[in-house]
Structure formats: structure tokens, C-alpha cells
Design a protein around this motif. Structure first.
Motif, PDB file in Angstrom:
ATOM      1  N   LEU A  98       0.821  -1.220   0.000  1.00 56.52           N
ATOM      2  CA  LEU A  98       0.000   0.000   0.000  1.00 56.52           C
ATOM      3  C   LEU A  98       0.853   1.267   0.000  1.00 56.52           C
ATOM      4  O   LEU A  98       0.435   2.301  -0.520  1.00 56.52           O
ATOM      5  CB  LEU A  98      -0.945  -0.007   1.205  1.00 56.52           C
ATOM      6  CG  LEU A  98      -2.091  -1.020   1.111  1.00 56.52           C
ATOM      7  CD1 LEU A  98      -2.848  -1.102   2.422  1.00 56.52           C
ATOM      8  CD2 LEU A  98      -3.025  -0.659  -0.040  1.00 56.52           C
ATOM      9  N   MET A  99       2.046   1.184   0.590  1.00 58.69           N
ATOM     10  CA  MET A  99       2.931   2.358   0.564  1.00 58.69           C
ATOM     11  C   MET A  99       3.275   2.740  -0.873  1.00 58.69           C
ATOM     12  O   MET A  99       3.498   3.914  -1.178  1.00 58.69           O
ATOM     13  CB  MET A  99       4.216   2.100   1.355  1.00 58.69           C
ATOM     14  CG  MET A  99       4.121   2.343   2.844  1.00 58.69           C
ATOM     15  SD  MET A  99       3.373   3.913   3.292  1.00 58.69           S
ATOM     16  CE  MET A  99       4.590   5.090   2.660  1.00 58.69           C
ATOM     17  N   ALA A 101       1.273   2.773  -3.224  1.00 58.48           N
ATOM     18  CA  ALA A 101       0.136   3.519  -3.766  1.00 58.48           C
ATOM     19  C   ALA A 101      -0.046   4.866  -3.076  1.00 58.48           C
ATOM     20  O   ALA A 101      -1.027   5.559  -3.321  1.00 58.48           O
ATOM     21  CB  ALA A 101      -1.136   2.683  -3.602  1.00 58.48           C
ATOM     22  N   ARG A 144       5.308  -3.514  -4.538  1.00 51.36           N
ATOM     23  CA  ARG A 144       5.185  -2.172  -3.972  1.00 51.36           C
ATOM     24  C   ARG A 144       5.420  -1.121  -5.056  1.00 51.36           C
ATOM     25  O   ARG A 144       4.671  -0.147  -5.175  1.00 51.36           O
ATOM     26  CB  ARG A 144       6.211  -2.024  -2.841  1.00 51.36           C
ATOM     27  CG  ARG A 144       6.224  -0.676  -2.167  1.00 51.36           C
ATOM     28  CD  ARG A 144       7.265  -0.614  -1.068  1.00 51.36           C
ATOM     29  NE  ARG A 144       8.636  -0.672  -1.597  1.00 51.36           N
ATOM     30  CZ  ARG A 144       9.734  -0.565  -0.844  1.00 51.36           C
ATOM     31  NH1 ARG A 144       9.627  -0.422   0.471  1.00 51.36           N
ATOM     32  NH2 ARG A 144      10.930  -0.628  -1.387  1.00 51.36           N
ATOM     33  N   ALA A 145       6.448  -1.345  -5.879  1.00 44.83           N
ATOM     34  CA  ALA A 145       6.739  -0.381  -6.946  1.00 44.83           C
ATOM     35  C   ALA A 145       5.597  -0.348  -7.964  1.00 44.83           C
ATOM     36  O   ALA A 145       5.195   0.719  -8.433  1.00 44.83           O
ATOM     37  CB  ALA A 145       8.057  -0.730  -7.625  1.00 44.83           C
TER      38      ALA A 145
END
Ligand SMILES: Nc1ncnc2c1ncn2[C@@H]1O[C@H](COP(=O)(O)OP(=O)(O)OP(=O)(O)O)[C@@H](O)[C@H]1O
Ligand SMILES: [Mg+2]
Lengths: 234, 290
Positions: A98-99, A101, A144-145
Motif C-alpha cells: 500500500l505504501m 500507492a 510495492r513499486a
């Protein structure tokens, strides 16, 4: 051209790490960067992401990136999977995803899509990332990316410290990411892997580009000269 | 026995005030590894500001002053962080400490100029003397109980923000890895400003409650900083409930010291702090990943 780097010089204080580097990546292309330790591969990716002081031009989608902060660059669609993965160690797998995003524009990638790409991560969504294997951690870093909806995804040494089968897996997954229209730049120590995966290859040595060409057309001798050879002789 | 229980109870309630002092310090340290030496002085500043606003508005209740004080202190925290502290953060951890030391001196001198060195008190009204009877002839002061409730609520709110919101996730991620948080789109200087602003909200509340509980003067800050600091260390760095527990342990220690002899109140607190530091160098409730 999606990304166009021209005559880029990068500095750590007084130390110059890149010298007049020029490089480009077209939409949908997969580009590999190879080179020995300390050649400046990570420096280039960090410079494009806004984390290293530079002189020269970085054009992305027709817009200049040089001088922008990392958090502004990622919202323009350029995302880095950093060397060593750099996961948020106190966050769960899902929170790490989520980080990615956090500040994104668009909705190309969702948790569901990332879990489809990496089914193993779904079972481990609530676990702390430190409990995962190296391969799973690398999947989190890629996922994440992707959550930032990149049009250019840059991966720094994905295979570092991973077993060959896992590396195969990860590159197979990257091929799927590519099919979704994401342009890729991979930094890779494993030259065979790089040549197999990429359309075009750049070889770096001591901060200079010593070779550039289509992966299929470069000969082993050319690559080895650019990789190990005395600069200028290649 | 009754007197002893009474003092334990008042120690718990006083300790919750220390927990309130310490929560902002703990938050700022947890997110940006910054030790704010001026923390106590900002609490004093908040108390004086409450006093000034009472005077200006003519309103009687210092609790109502929080309506102005909370947003004001938030903005002050944000601006100080972005303007003064962010530029000082970096590999050298001494620099920001020295800067907050400078801020401490400035706030103390400024308050002395503006309000003189006399001691002041906020008048809380009837609630200050009210109490709630308990069985066995014990009683609990309404105001200290309110302090405990507010401390728990405020720390619960911060905890909720940290663990249940997008902002909190970004704060924790930034605490883990500053530059990678930036790569993921977190405007980290702005986020630090928000964290400092949130810490100043706890400072505003702490200032009003402390100012009602006892008298204060422009130079009271450093003593309050010590209590806050001890509570954070006893509780464990970066854990807010731990910080509240640390404050309560400190309060109980002081109360037991005072029960034995009035001269021992402060000493007992410091001794418990040193014992905790010796046997639990990471605090009683350290954050799990550190
Ligand atoms: N933060 C830094 N400060 C100072 N010098 C640095 C820093 N990071 C890298 N360098 C230097 O810059 C040069 C290029 O480093 P870089 O990390 O870009 O190489 P690399 O090609 O990624 O190597 P590797 O394959 O080991 O990851 C090296 O000489 C390195 O020592
Ligand atoms: Mg590297």
C-alpha cells in the motif's frame, strides 16, 4: 522516446560517479544495464529517481526530471525497485504494498492484481516482511513499486542473493509486467540473464557507457571487452 | 494503608500527566529520531498562551482555550519543523539537538520578557476541588481522573492514527526508511511537519492540564522535559502506550517516595528511571521491530 538521458554527470560531494552518460528507453522496451561493481549503475537509477545530485538532462515523457524531488518523480510514473529491496521492516506485506500507492495517479494496479502476479504474497499479507524469504521480499519490493502505477519501472539487481530458480521466476513475472505495457530498465550483474531478458543493453565501466546495442546482436567478445576491458579500447 | 493506597492512586493519576508530556516527545523521536530539548518549554509556552487567551477573551474556562490552542500549536509545530528543524536533520545527530536547545533558551527568555518570571496558574474552577468517593473511604480527584482519561484518549487517538490510517502508515514507513519513503511518493519534509504538529497538539493539551494542576513559571520547562524524557525511556522508545505506562510508573515511584518522606519524591522517580535504564536499556515496552 519515453526516457531520454543526455550527457548526465552525477556527483557524491566531490566524487564524480557518472561521466556524460547518455541513454534512452522507448515505450514498452526492456533495457538492461550491466557493469562491474562500482561502475555507476545504481547511481544512474538513483539519479533518475531524484536521489543523486546531477548535471545534464533527464527527459521523461517530454518533461525534465532533473531537479525534481523523488516524491514528485514517482507521481510522474517513474518508480525504482531499489538495490537491496529496502522494504519497510516494521510494516506488514500488505502495508508495504500500500505504501507504493501512497501518492499514485491512476488505478492500473490494485492489490488484487499484484496478488495475482505473486500468489505467495497473498497468504503472507499480514506477516511482517522480515519473516519472508529473500525471494518473497523481492516480490514485495516489485509489487510495492507496481502499486505506484509506473510507466517506467527500474529494477536494481533483482537477483542479488537469490537462488537461480527464484531469479527465473522473478524474470518470468517481469515479462508479464512488460506485457501490461510497462517499460523496464533492469540493472543486472548476471550478464546472461540480462542479455536474455532485454531488448537493448548498456554496459557501464567507471561511470562511462562503454557499450550500447541490441542484446541479440552483441557478441560475447564485445560484452566482455566493455565489461572488463580497458576503457577506450572496447 | 489507606494513606498508602491514596498516594499510589494519586501517583497513577500524576503519572498519566507525565505520559501526556512524554507522548509528543516519543512521537517525534519515533518518526524522525529527533530529541526535542525544548519540549518542556513548549508545554510552558502552551500554558502561558492559554493564560493570555483567557485574559484576552474574558472566557473563564481554560479547557475552552484548547479550541484555539490546539490548531495554533499544530501550525507552530509544522512551521518550526519545516523552517528550522528539517534543515538541521541529517547524519549528524547533534545538530538538531543543539538547535532545539537554542529554541529552549529562546522560549524561556521570550516568556520571561512577555510574562515576567512570576509564577502563574490556570484556574480550572470547581473541578479542581471536586472528588469522587471510592469504597473504604478512598477518594479520587475529579480533575486528576479527567487528566488520566484525556491522556488515554489522546494517546489512543495518536495510536489510531499511527496504525489505522494512511498518514500513520506513511509515518511508520518513514521511520523505517526515510529515503525509500520518498521514493514511494512521501513528501518527507511535509510529513515531518505534520508529525511535529501532532506532537504540538499533545503539548497544547499537556500545557493546559499542567497549568491547572500546579503553578508554573517561565523556567519550568526543563524540569518537565526531564519527566517526559524519563517516561519515554522507561516505556521504551517509539511506543506510545509504553510511554504512557512509563509516565505512570514514574508517577507511582514519585508517590511512594513522597509517602516515605516528602524529600524523596523526585529522587525516587530518578532512581526508578536509572534502575529501568540499567535492566531494560530498550525500555519496558520497546517497539517490536527495533
Ligand atoms: N552514497 C555514496 N557516497 C559516495 N560515493 C558513492 C555513494 N554511492 C556510490 N558511491 C560511489 O559511486 C561509484 C558508483 O557506485 P554505484 O553504487 O552506482 O555502482 P554500481 O554499479 O551500482 O555497483 P554495484 O554493482 O556494486 O551495485 C562507486 O565508486 C561508489 O563507491
Ligand atoms: Mg548498485
Amino acid at each position: 522516446m519515453l526516457l531520454e538521458v543526455s550527457s548526465l554527470n552525477a556527483y557524491y560531494g566531490d566524487f564524480q560517479a557518472l561521466f556524460d552518460v547518455s541513454l534512452h528507453a522507448g515505450k514498452g522496451e526492456a533495457v538492461a544495464i550491466i557493469g562491474a561493481n562500482g561502475a555507476g549503475k545504481s547511481t544512474l537509477l538513483n539519479a533518475i529517481s531524484g536521489n543523486v545530485k546531477t548535471r545534464g538532462a533527464i527527459q521523461f515523457n517530454g518533461e525534465a526530471l532533473a531537479g525534481l524531488k523523488p516524491w514528485n518523480i514517482v507521481t510522474r510514473g517513474v518508480t525504482l525497485v531499489p538495490e537491496g529491496r529496502r522494504l519497510f521492516s516494521s510494516l506488514s506485506v500488505e502495508e508495504n504494498l500500500l505504501m507504493g500507492a501512497y501518492a499514485r495517479k491512476g488505478t492500473d494496479w490494485t492489490l488484487t492484481l499484484v496478488y495475482e502476479l505473486f500468489p505467495k504474497l497473498k497468504e503472507r499479507a499480514r506477516q511482517q516482511v522480515t519473516q519472508l524469504s529473500g525471494g518473497e521480499q523481492q516480490m514485495v519490493a516489485i509489487g510495492r513499486a507496481l502499486m505506484s502505477n509506473p510507466s517506467l519501472l527500474m529494477c536494481d539487481e533483482l537477483s542479488l542473493g537469490l537462488a537461480p530458480v527464484i531469479v527465473q521466476d522473478i524474470y518470468a513475472t517481469l515479462a508479464k509486467v512488460r506485457e501490461r505495457g510497462v517499460t523496464l530498465i533492469v540493472v543486472e550483474q548476471n550478464v546472461q540473464q540480462a542479455m536474455k531478458f532485454a531488448d537493448r543493453v548498456y554496459c557501464f565501466q567507471e561511470g562511462h557507457v562503454t557499450l550500447e546495442g541490441e542484446a541479440a546482436k552483441l557478441t560475447a567478445d564485445q560484452v566482455s571487452a566493455a565489461y572488463f576491458g580497458k576503457r577506450g579500447a572496447a | 494503608m489507606k494513606a498508602f493506597l491514596d498516594s499510589i492512586l494519586s501517583g497513577v493519576l500524576l503519572g498519566s500527566l507525565y505520559g501526556l508530556f512524554a507522548s509528543g516527545l516519543s512521537l517525534v523521536f519515533g518518526v524522525m529520531r529527533l530529541v526535542n530539548v525544548a519540549h518542556g518549554d513548549f508545554i510552558v509556552l502552551a500554558a502561558f498562551l492559554a493564560l493570555a487567551f483567557l485574559h484576552i477573551t474574558g472566557i473563564a474556562s481554560p479547557f475552552l482555550m484548547l479550541v484555539i490552542l490546539i490548531p495554533l500549536m499544530f501550525v507552530l509545530g509544522y512551521l518550526l519543523q519545516r523552517g528550522v528543524l528539517n534543515p538541521a536533520l541529517g547524519p549528524d545527530i547533534l545538530r538538531p539537538v543543539l538547535i532545539t536547545f537554542g529554541l529552549s533558551v529562546i522560549v524561556q527568555n521570550g516568556l520571561q520578557q512577555a510574562f515576567s518570571a512570576d509564577s502563574q496558574k490556570l484556574q480550572g474552577g470547581r473541578i479542581e476541588t471536586a472528588s469522587i468517593p471510592l469504597p473504604d473511604g478512598l477518594a479520587i480527584g475529579t480533575f486528576p481522573l479527567l487528566t488520566l482519561v484525556v491522556a488515554v484518549a489522546l494517546i489512543g487517538l495518536l495510536q489510531w492514527i499511527l496504525y489505522r490510517t494512511k498518514l500513520g502508515r506513511a509515518l511508520r514507513a518513514t521511520s523505517d526508511d526515510l529515503s525509500t519513503a520518498g521514493l514511494m511518493g512521501v513528501n518527507t519534509p511535509h510529513l515531518f511537519g505534520i508529525a511535529a504538529g501532532l506532537a504540538m497538539v499533545t503539548v497544547a493539551v499537556a500545557g493546559v492540564f499542567t497549568g491547572i494542576r500546579a503553578s508554573f513559571d517561565a523556567s519550568a520547562g526543563p524540569a518537565w522535559l526531564i519527566f517526559a524524557f524519563e517516561a519515554v525511556i522507561i516505556g521504551g522508545l517509539g511506543s506510545l502506550w509504553g510511554t504512557l505506562a512509563g509516565g505512570i510508573i514514574l508517577g507511582i515511584a514519585q508517590a511512594i517516595g513522597a509517602y516515605l518522606s516528602p524529600a524523596w519524591q523526585m529522587l525516587a522517580g530518578h532512581v526508578v528511571f536509572l534502575i529501568a535504564l540499567m535492566f531494560f536499556p530498550r525500555g519496558l515496552f520497546p517497539r517490536r521491530s527495533e
